[in-house]
Design a protein around this motif. Structure first.
Motif, PDB file in Angstrom:
ATOM      1  N   PRO A   8      52.357  18.313  44.142  1.00 15.98           N
ATOM      2  CA  PRO A   8      53.973  18.699  44.274  1.00 15.98           C
ATOM      3  C   PRO A   8      53.857  19.587  45.140  1.00 15.98           C
ATOM      4  O   PRO A   8      52.402  20.346  45.509  1.00 15.98           O
ATOM      5  CB  PRO A   8      54.410  18.807  42.853  1.00 15.98           C
ATOM      6  N   ALA A   9      55.169  20.414  46.102  1.00  9.76           N
ATOM      7  CA  ALA A   9      55.168  21.846  46.405  1.00  9.76           C
ATOM      8  C   ALA A   9      54.818  22.728  45.158  1.00  9.76           C
ATOM      9  O   ALA A   9      55.166  22.560  43.816  1.00  9.76           O
ATOM     10  CB  ALA A   9      56.079  21.832  46.870  1.00  9.76           C
ATOM     11  N   VAL A  10      54.255  23.740  45.543  1.00  7.87           N
ATOM     12  CA  VAL A  10      53.504  25.059  44.165  1.00  7.87           C
ATOM     13  C   VAL A  10      54.566  25.996  44.723  1.00  7.87           C
ATOM     14  O   VAL A  10      54.856  26.258  45.850  1.00  7.87           O
ATOM     15  CB  VAL A  10      52.504  24.758  44.400  1.00  7.87           C
ATOM     16  N   GLU A  11      55.181  26.555  43.751  1.00  5.84           N
ATOM     17  CA  GLU A  11      55.822  28.085  44.023  1.00  5.84           C
ATOM     18  C   GLU A  11      54.992  29.494  43.260  1.00  5.84           C
ATOM     19  O   GLU A  11      55.898  28.619  41.886  1.00  5.84           O
ATOM     20  CB  GLU A  11      57.174  27.976  44.214  1.00  5.84           C
ATOM     21  N   ARG A  12      54.293  30.271  43.862  1.00  5.17           N
ATOM     22  CA  ARG A  12      53.830  31.905  43.106  1.00  5.17           C
ATOM     23  C   ARG A  12      54.577  32.303  42.422  1.00  5.17           C
ATOM     24  O   ARG A  12      55.274  32.859  43.487  1.00  5.17           O
ATOM     25  CB  ARG A  12      52.340  31.161  42.102  1.00  5.17           C
ATOM     26  N   PHE A  13      54.867  32.872  41.383  1.00  2.74           N
ATOM     27  CA  PHE A  13      55.374  34.186  41.300  1.00  2.74           C
ATOM     28  C   PHE A  13      54.887  35.586  41.010  1.00  2.74           C
ATOM     29  O   PHE A  13      53.673  35.224  39.148  1.00  2.74           O
ATOM     30  CB  PHE A  13      56.468  33.697  40.123  1.00  2.74           C
ATOM     31  N   HIS A  14      54.008  36.051  41.075  1.00  4.44           N
ATOM     32  CA  HIS A  14      53.643  37.399  41.295  1.00  4.44           C
ATOM     33  C   HIS A  14      53.702  37.706  39.568  1.00  4.44           C
ATOM     34  O   HIS A  14      54.865  38.231  39.079  1.00  4.44           O
ATOM     35  CB  HIS A  14      52.932  38.526  42.346  1.00  4.44           C
ATOM     36  N   ALA A  15      52.222  38.451  39.414  1.00  2.00           N
ATOM     37  CA  ALA A  15      52.672  39.307  38.042  1.00  2.00           C
ATOM     38  C   ALA A  15      53.474  40.687  38.853  1.00  2.00           C
ATOM     39  O   ALA A  15      53.208  41.149  39.671  1.00  2.00           O
ATOM     40  CB  ALA A  15      51.154  39.354  37.153  1.00  2.00           C
ATOM     41  N   THR A  16      54.013  41.130  37.142  1.00  3.40           N
ATOM     42  CA  THR A  16      55.052  41.915  37.597  1.00  3.40           C
ATOM     43  C   THR A  16      53.959  43.245  36.501  1.00  3.40           C
ATOM     44  O   THR A  16      54.124  44.176  37.050  1.00  3.40           O
ATOM     45  CB  THR A  16      56.345  42.388  37.781  1.00  3.40           C
ATOM     46  N   ASN A  17      53.255  43.542  36.167  1.00  4.95           N
ATOM     47  CA  ASN A  17      52.359  44.580  35.581  1.00  4.95           C
ATOM     48  C   ASN A  17      50.830  43.408  34.567  1.00  4.95           C
ATOM     49  O   ASN A  17      50.876  42.678  34.830  1.00  4.95           O
ATOM     50  CB  ASN A  17      52.933  44.512  33.762  1.00  4.95           C
ATOM     51  N   GLY A  18      49.995  44.863  34.212  1.00  6.13           N
ATOM     52  CA  GLY A  18      48.781  43.675  34.009  1.00  6.13           C
ATOM     53  C   GLY A  18      47.854  44.438  34.398  1.00  6.13           C
ATOM     54  O   GLY A  18      46.580  43.898  34.133  1.00  6.13           O
ATOM     55  N   ARG A  19      47.755  43.523  35.632  1.00  7.77           N
ATOM     56  CA  ARG A  19      46.914  43.427  37.132  1.00  7.77           C
ATOM     57  C   ARG A  19      45.471  44.144  37.407  1.00  7.77           C
ATOM     58  O   ARG A  19      44.509  44.149  36.776  1.00  7.77           O
ATOM     59  CB  ARG A  19      47.555  43.018  38.474  1.00  7.77           C
ATOM     60  N   PHE A  20      46.343  45.288  37.154  1.00 12.73           N
ATOM     61  CA  PHE A  20      45.562  47.194  37.396  1.00 12.73           C
ATOM     62  C   PHE A  20      44.665  46.967  36.790  1.00 12.73           C
ATOM     63  O   PHE A  20      43.699  47.295  35.994  1.00 12.73           O
ATOM     64  CB  PHE A  20      45.689  48.133  37.655  1.00 12.73           C
ATOM     65  N   SER A  21      45.225  47.175  35.186  1.00  9.81           N
ATOM     66  CA  SER A  21      44.267  47.182  33.668  1.00  9.81           C
ATOM     67  C   SER A  21      43.391  46.194  33.815  1.00  9.81           C
ATOM     68  O   SER A  21      42.507  46.855  33.243  1.00  9.81           O
ATOM     69  CB  SER A  21      45.529  47.181  32.876  1.00  9.81           C
ATOM     70  N   GLY A  22      43.880  45.268  33.692  1.00 11.43           N
ATOM     71  CA  GLY A  22      42.639  43.815  33.251  1.00 11.43           C
ATOM     72  C   GLY A  22      41.264  44.484  34.415  1.00 11.43           C
ATOM     73  O   GLY A  22      40.500  43.907  34.054  1.00 11.43           O
ATOM     74  N   TYR A  23      41.882  44.746  35.686  1.00 17.88           N
ATOM     75  CA  TYR A  23      40.664  45.194  36.754  1.00 17.88           C
ATOM     76  C   TYR A  23      39.640  46.572  36.419  1.00 17.88           C
ATOM     77  O   TYR A  23      38.745  46.266  36.239  1.00 17.88           O
ATOM     78  CB  TYR A  23      40.793  44.940  37.861  1.00 17.88           C
ATOM     79  N   VAL A  24      40.345  47.035  35.854  1.00 16.22           N
ATOM     80  CA  VAL A  24      39.861  48.662  35.007  1.00 16.22           C
ATOM     81  C   VAL A  24      38.991  47.661  34.390  1.00 16.22           C
ATOM     82  O   VAL A  24      38.129  48.047  33.507  1.00 16.22           O
ATOM     83  CB  VAL A  24      40.680  49.179  34.869  1.00 16.22           C
ATOM     84  N   GLY A  25      39.607  47.468  32.805  1.00 13.50           N
ATOM     85  CA  GLY A  25      38.917  46.499  32.227  1.00 13.50           C
ATOM     86  C   GLY A  25      37.630  45.812  31.805  1.00 13.50           C
ATOM     87  O   GLY A  25      36.536  46.127  31.417  1.00 13.50           O
ATOM     88  N   LEU A  26      37.605  44.431  33.025  1.00 14.77           N
ATOM     89  CA  LEU A  26      36.880  44.289  33.479  1.00 14.77           C
ATOM     90  C   LEU A  26      35.650  45.508  34.184  1.00 14.77           C
ATOM     91  O   LEU A  26      34.349  45.052  33.883  1.00 14.77           O
ATOM     92  CB  LEU A  26      37.137  43.611  34.422  1.00 14.77           C
ATOM     93  N   GLY A  27      35.910  45.905  34.559  1.00 17.55           N
ATOM     94  CA  GLY A  27      35.123  47.467  35.320  1.00 17.55           C
ATOM     95  C   GLY A  27      34.006  47.462  34.523  1.00 17.55           C
ATOM     96  O   GLY A  27      33.345  48.353  33.601  1.00 17.55           O
ATOM     97  N   CYS A  28      34.760  48.201  33.147  1.00 11.27           N
ATOM     98  CA  CYS A  28      34.291  48.690  32.310  1.00 11.27           C
ATOM     99  C   CYS A  28      33.268  48.217  31.083  1.00 11.27           C
ATOM    100  O   CYS A  28      32.188  48.781  30.865  1.00 11.27           O
ATOM    101  CB  CYS A  28      35.416  49.577  30.664  1.00 11.27           C
ATOM    102  N   ALA A  29      33.969  46.248  30.806  1.00 10.83           N
ATOM    103  CA  ALA A  29      33.367  45.591  30.065  1.00 10.83           C
ATOM    104  C   ALA A  29      31.222  45.380  30.846  1.00 10.83           C
ATOM    105  O   ALA A  29      30.579  45.565  30.437  1.00 10.83           O
ATOM    106  CB  ALA A  29      33.950  44.232  29.963  1.00 10.83           C
TER     107      ALA A  29
END
Length: 192
Positions: A8-29
């Motif tokens: 089926p057709a897929v329409e994705r909505f990008h996140a409006t928050n949290g992505r930068f913090s997530g990548y920083v958190g992964l980097g710290c880990a």
């Protein structure tokens, strides 16, 4: 002759928050894991390594895994440890505050992917009397809300009994099992 795609057709909505913090958190880990591996013979190193991996898993599950998309006749809300497939025709209400919330068949489903920051919420409350109501061209959150409302109304008009179909929840068993396993290993590493 080409066959139509069974997907089926897929329409994705990008996140409006949290992505930068997530990548920083992964980097710290990763940094903590590298330091633990570098000093592996120290008393705390194995526990620190396991804690870093557990932290990376939790950061990924909380900040990077959640997603919202429309697939066929369903709104898909992927959260930390589960995914809800909500029939678009069953959606009666959509609201965006700090989280996206939809009501379908009397149940409320939420996703942290689309939402206003605290700063945006406070700013909107202060200016509420002076400013016109935001439109889809003003904020992405309003666009997502109006798009879901439009597609839900469209699916209801098409009918077909999809409004009666219940939402389906699937659990993220690999993430749940990995988290539980890492907690057990961390307890053993701390106690031994």
């Amino acid at each position: 002759m080409t066959q139509p795609s069974p997907d089926p057709a897929v329409e994705r909505f990008h996140a409006t928050n949290g992505r930068f913090s997530g990548y920083v958190g992964l980097g710290c880990a990763v940094l903590v894991l590298a330091l633990a591996i570098n000093s592996w013979h120290a008393e705390y190193a194995p526990a620190a390594a396991v804690a870093a991996v557990l932290g990376a898993l939790l950061v990924w599950a909380a900040l990077l895994r959640p997603a919202v998309w429309i697939s066929g006749d369903d709104l898909v809300l992927r959260s930390m440890f589960h995914t809800d497939h909500v029939p678009l025709a069953a959606i009666t209400q959509v609201a965006v505050g700090q989280v996206l919330a939809v009501v379908a068949n009397g149940r409320r489903y939420t996703s942290p992917v689309i939402g206003y920051s605290v700063r945006q919420t406070v700013k909107a409350r202060r200016a509420r009397g002076d400013q016109p109501v935001p439109t889809a061209s003003d904020t992405y959150q309003v666009f997502v809300q109006e798009r879901i409302e439009h597609l839900a109304a469209e699916r209801r008009e098409l009918g077909g009994g999809a409004a009666d179909r219940a939402a389906r929840r699937t659990f993220a068993w690999p993430e749940i099992a990995a988290g539980a396993g890492l907690v057990v290993v961390l307890v053993v590493a701390v106690l031994v």
